[in-house]
Motif scaffolding. Structure first.
Motif, PDB file in Angstrom:
ATOM      1  N   UNK A  32       0.809  -1.209   0.000  1.00 40.80           N
ATOM      2  CA  UNK A  32       0.000   0.000   0.000  1.00 40.80           C
ATOM      3  C   UNK A  32       0.850   1.271   0.000  1.00 40.80           C
ATOM      4  N   UNK A  33       1.879   1.315   0.830  1.00 45.11           N
ATOM      5  CA  UNK A  33       2.715   2.509   0.901  1.00 45.11           C
ATOM      6  C   UNK A  33       3.332   2.823  -0.454  1.00 45.11           C
ATOM      7  N   UNK A  34       3.875   1.796  -1.114  1.00 46.42           N
ATOM      8  CA  UNK A  34       4.534   2.019  -2.405  1.00 46.42           C
ATOM      9  C   UNK A  34       3.535   2.453  -3.469  1.00 46.42           C
ATOM     10  N   UNK A  35       2.335   1.866  -3.458  1.00 42.93           N
ATOM     11  CA  UNK A  35       1.336   2.217  -4.469  1.00 42.93           C
ATOM     12  C   UNK A  35       0.887   3.662  -4.291  1.00 42.93           C
ATOM     13  N   UNK A  36       0.660   4.085  -3.049  1.00 46.20           N
ATOM     14  CA  UNK A  36       0.230   5.464  -2.800  1.00 46.20           C
ATOM     15  C   UNK A  36       1.347   6.457  -3.127  1.00 46.20           C
ATOM     16  N   UNK A  37       2.595   6.086  -2.815  1.00 45.12           N
ATOM     17  CA  UNK A  37       3.720   6.944  -3.190  1.00 45.12           C
ATOM     18  C   UNK A  37       3.857   7.052  -4.707  1.00 45.12           C
TER      19      UNK A  37
END
Length: 438
Positions: A32-37
């Motif tokens: 999730x963190x990487x996708x939102x970034x």
């Protein structure tokens, strides 16, 4: 009440807000963190560009529609100079340094154009240079973005996540024109360049955060031997391998046919809009209106359709969709060459390009070696792409010089789209074989 001696009911795990968001965008919790970034990275990148785009289109027409082939040729020559420089940098500097360096170079360029436009120095030359530079900037920074995505995500992840990540770019492409609308009066057109520069720097910050996530995700071995290392090779090694790989040559052919048909359509748009109004302000507003329609439609498709479409229909359908729509678009334009029709055709075609075709095409690079992800891909996305622009621009100009109208030009574009459709199906078959081999 539960019966005596019965086992207690198992407690259901509590779903957090992050779990809900991850499920909605087809991401795993750890992704999730990487996708939102990545979403934010692409958002800032295209917000920056779409503040510049209406000004670029207006400077292109202001110099005369007949000059556009020369501008496309100048863009192609600029790409020939830029790609070896980028390849030389990537060969010697690790990605967490060469990507920010590349973007900050473009930030410095934006500030230079701001000085030139604010002072009125070299007005005509600066306007033409700005058209060429913006065309280079757009392809270059987006190519580097997708190279980075291909380097940190796997093939299966790309199929699930690229649609949502691409939606970040579409949201940015909406935000750019909206910012332009709200800020152009208090700041003036020239000072919008400073807003574009700030947004580009925001994307650089996202690069650093994504690099750190990738190191943690891939583990110590990748940290020591891959992500922290320069790509190596020479400044032309990425170009050389393109002509040695049948798979990359097929991608080159696909991109050439994509950009050739897009350029035919762009030149017809310029002709139709120039006939619709001679007022630069009206023309800029018309271009911005087309962009707004395209980006709203694209965002809706990416948010609700892209991920499901690519998982169920596959890369083959994702690559073949745009050639089919292009054939229909040129047939419709030949029948009714009006601003209303060009807006519809451009809207549908570009929405399908950004929402379906581009994510599908970017997945092709996930399974190739790292040097090909950055160097070879950058060559294809810039030099090959703008080479197709230049060839199509001069071809269209020659056809018009012969007195041919929209109908024969559309017939040429339809024929090219038929070849493009065959190429897309063959390319998808090669990608399936490559994925199976890995």
């Amino acid at each position: 009440m539960p019966e005596i001696g019965s086992a207690p009911a198992a407690e259901q795990p509590t779903r957090t807000f992050a779990d809900v968001i991850a499920g909605a965008i087809h991401a795993e919790r750890r992704e999730l963190k990487a996708v939102l970034l990545s979403f934010a990275y692409f958002f800032f990148l295209l917000s920056s560009y779409y503040i510049l785009r209406p000004l670029r289109d207006e400077t292109g027409i202001a110099g005369g529609v007949q000059k556009l082939p020369w501008l496309f040729t100048g863009t192609f020559l600029a790409m020939l100079a830029a790609v070896p420089a980028f390849s030389a940098l990537a060969a010697r500097v690790p990605r967490h340094r060469f990507i920010p360096l590349s973007y900050r170079f473009f930030t410095a360029n934006i500030l230079l154009f701001w000085v030139l436009f604010a002072t009125g120095m070299f007005h005509v030359g600066a306007a033409r240079a700005f058209f060429i530079w913006t065309s280079v900037y757009n392809l270059f920074v987006v190519s580097v973005f997708w190279s980075f995505m291909a380097d940190i995500f796997r093939h299966e992840q790309g199929t699930r996540l690229y649609g949502f990540i691409a939606a970040g770019g579409s949201a940015g492409a909406l935000a750019g024109p909206l910012l332009t609308t709200f800020l152009v009066k208090p700041l003036g057109t020239t000072h919008l360049l400073l807003v574009s520069a700030v947004l580009l720097e925001a994307s650089v910050q996202c690069v650093g955060a994504l690099h750190r996530w990738s190191l943690a995700e891939r583990g110590e071995e990748r940290r020591e031997h891959v992500a922290e290392q320069p790509l190596g090779g020479s400044f032309i090694s990425g170009i050389r391998v393109v002509f040695q790989s049948r798979f990359l040559l097929l991608i080159c052919a696909y991109v050439l046919l994509l950009t050739a048909t897009a350029t035919f359509l762009y030149l017809e748009q310029a002709q139709i809009v120039s006939r619709a109004s001679t007022d630069p302000r009206v023309r800029t507003a018309l271009f911005a209106r087309i962009d707004l329609v395209v980006n709203v439609l694209t965002l809706l498709i990416q948010g609700f359709i892209t991920g499901r479409f690519l998982r169920r229909a596959g890369i083959r359908a994702g690559l073949a969709l745009l050639p089919v729509l292009t054939i229909g678009g040129f047939v419709a334009l030949a029948a009714l060459p009006t601003f209303f029709m060009i807006a519809i055709v451009q809207g549908i075609r570009r929405a399908a390009h950004f929402a379906i075709e581009r994510p599908a095409r970017e997945i092709l690079f996930i399974d190739v070696p790292r040097e090909q992800k950055y160097k070879s891909k950058n060559f294809i996305d810039t030099v090959v792409y703008r080479g197709g622009d230049a060839i199509a621009a001069w071809t269209s100009s020659a056809l018009q010089a012969l007195g041919l109208g929209i109908v024969p030009i559309s017939a040429v574009a339809v024929a090219l789209s038929g070849v493009w459709l065959w190429n897309s199906l063959f390319l998808a078959r090669k990608d399936e074989a490559l994925e199976t081999a890995r």
